[in-house]
Scaffold this active site. Structure first.
Site, PDB file in Angstrom:
ATOM      1  N   ASP A 126      54.095  16.723  18.567  1.00 19.51           N
ATOM      2  CA  ASP A 126      54.292  17.366  17.453  1.00 19.51           C
ATOM      3  C   ASP A 126      53.261  17.407  16.293  1.00 19.51           C
ATOM      4  O   ASP A 126      53.408  18.099  15.731  1.00 19.51           O
ATOM      5  CB  ASP A 126      55.676  16.622  16.586  1.00 19.51           C
ATOM      6  CG  ASP A 126      57.131  16.668  17.375  1.00 19.51           C
ATOM      7  OD1 ASP A 126      57.116  17.688  18.404  1.00 19.51           O
ATOM      8  OD2 ASP A 126      57.918  15.888  16.839  1.00 19.51           O
ATOM      9  N   MET A 168      59.778  22.443  20.284  1.00 14.85           N
ATOM     10  CA  MET A 168      59.963  21.363  19.792  1.00 14.85           C
ATOM     11  C   MET A 168      59.305  21.431  18.445  1.00 14.85           C
ATOM     12  O   MET A 168      58.319  22.003  18.226  1.00 14.85           O
ATOM     13  CB  MET A 168      59.395  19.972  20.568  1.00 14.85           C
ATOM     14  CG  MET A 168      60.579  19.873  21.612  1.00 14.85           C
ATOM     15  SD  MET A 168      60.093  18.196  22.464  1.00 14.85           S
ATOM     16  CE  MET A 168      61.532  17.754  23.398  1.00 14.85           C
ATOM     17  N   GLN A 272      57.785  20.459  27.556  1.00 13.38           N
ATOM     18  CA  GLN A 272      56.833  20.378  26.651  1.00 13.38           C
ATOM     19  C   GLN A 272      56.019  18.858  26.606  1.00 13.38           C
ATOM     20  O   GLN A 272      54.969  18.904  26.339  1.00 13.38           O
ATOM     21  CB  GLN A 272      57.193  20.956  25.016  1.00 13.38           C
ATOM     22  CG  GLN A 272      57.403  22.245  25.047  1.00 13.38           C
ATOM     23  CD  GLN A 272      58.267  22.344  23.647  1.00 13.38           C
ATOM     24  OE1 GLN A 272      57.465  22.799  22.794  1.00 13.38           O
ATOM     25  NE2 GLN A 272      59.569  22.320  23.755  1.00 13.38           N
TER      26      GLN A 272
END
Ligand code: F6P
Length: 340
Positions: A126, A168, A272
């Site tokens: 992230d 995400m 991912q």
């Protein structure tokens, strides 16, 4: 000297490359490395195994983590903090390298403030960790997401469709913004830069009016879109995070309702996070691992390795407790330039 190492939180490509680098440098200095299995759960339960370079040598390209991981939060367990401190002593560790995101490093920071010799390595696809320009795993996630956009584009174009891709990004839209720019997305919606359904459909209609036969919309899982329901499930993890997912599908349905556009949704999900790290992530992970060992050698504890510009530097572990690193407006503006 005996060094413990653990990986906590969601896995990400590059974890094994950090482990390999730590083990290589530790062995070169005559130190032992003890792998703590399953994140903080392994420290609570004293689940460990020795690591050596013969085993770690070839793991740099391997996704996931050979140590396993968990979202166990010792602060949510009776006597969890005391058990961790006692087990650290019982295992006769001289230092502990924790590889993780805000939750794992947040607990490492707590143990550091209790006096344990902790070192952190910042991980998360992230890229929302404060104190570092980039976390490893992010580049791989962006590459996978960009490839997905490229693939959606050809099928979108063939069918004159609007494709919504959910990526995400719980608190910050780093993956959506970077992949949106790299993949030439027509609209990017993130937690920091929210939009209404009407604003989104207005852009899509405008694109169709100027002759574009399809659209690519990228949305971060944590984005809030006015006019859509709440997509977070009531289920939370030990750090209090609700499970996200579903905003892409909801947005595609809303676009279908408000326009005559043939719309489909795709959620890339854990794809991912899986698989082999990119070359760039392998290099960053390796640099982080070697730097973490340098901090151990200098006994400069309570720090984490961070990337600033092209340099790896030391930052206080406490920094991760100050909040979340969001995408700056100037960067989002690059993606926004193409919402036309
Ligand atoms: O690692 C961070 C993250 O990828 C978030 O973007 C996402 O919300 C979360 O992990 C999902 O994690 P899991 O389903 O593994 O609990």
């Amino acid at each position: 000297m005996k060094i413990g190492i653990l990986t906590g939180g969601g896995d990400c490509p590059g974890l094994n490359a950090v482990i390999r680098a730590v083990v290589a440098k530790a062995e070169a200095n005559g130190f032992e490395v003890l792998g703590i299995q399953g994140g903080w759960k392994g420290l609570l339960e004293r689940e460990t195994r020795p690591l050596n370079y013969a085993e770690a040598e070839e793991i740099f390209a391997l996704g996931g983590t050979i140590l396993g991981t968990s979202r166990t939060n010792p602060r949510k367990i009776d006597n969890g903090v005391a058990t961790c401190i006692n087990n650290f002593k019982a295992l006769a560790l001289d230092a502990l390298i924790a590889i993780g995101g805000e939750d794992t490093l947040g607990f490492a920071a707590h143990l550091a403030s209790e006096g344990l010799p902790m070192i952190g390595v910042p991980k998360t696809i992230d890229n929302d960790l404060l104190g570092t320009d980039f976390t490893f795993g992010f580049d791989t996630a962006v590459s996978i997401a960009t490839d997905a956009i490229d693939r959606l584009r050809t099928t979108a174009k063939s069918h004159n469709r609007t494709m919504v891709l959910e990526l995400m990004g719980r608190h910050a839209g780093w993956i959506a913004t970077f992949a949106g720019i790299a993949g030439g997305a027509d609209v990017v919606i993130t937690p920091e830069h929210s939009m209404t359904v009407d604003e989104i459909t207005a852009i899509l209609k405008q694109q169709r009016q100027r002759g574009k036969g399809y659209n690519i919309v990228v949305v971060a899982e944590g984005a809030e879109i006015k006019g859509l329901g709440n997509v977070a499930s009531e289920e939370t993890d030990a750090f209090g995070h609700k499970r996200l997912g579903g905003i892409g599908e909801q947005l595609a349905n809303a676009i279908k309702e408000k326009t005559a556009l043939d719309t489909r949704a795709t959620s890339l999900g854990h794809i991912q996070r899986g698989g082999s790290p990119t070359a760039s992530d392998r290099i960053l992970s390796t640099r982080y691992g070697l730097f973490a060992m340098e901090l151990v050698l200098k006994q400069d504890f309570g720090k984490m390795a961070v990337l600033r510009g092209n340099n790896i530097e030391a930052e206080s572990l406490q920094r991760v407790r100050e909040g979340i690193k969001t995408v700056p407006d100037e960067f989002y503006a690059i993606a926004k330039q193409f919402f036309c």
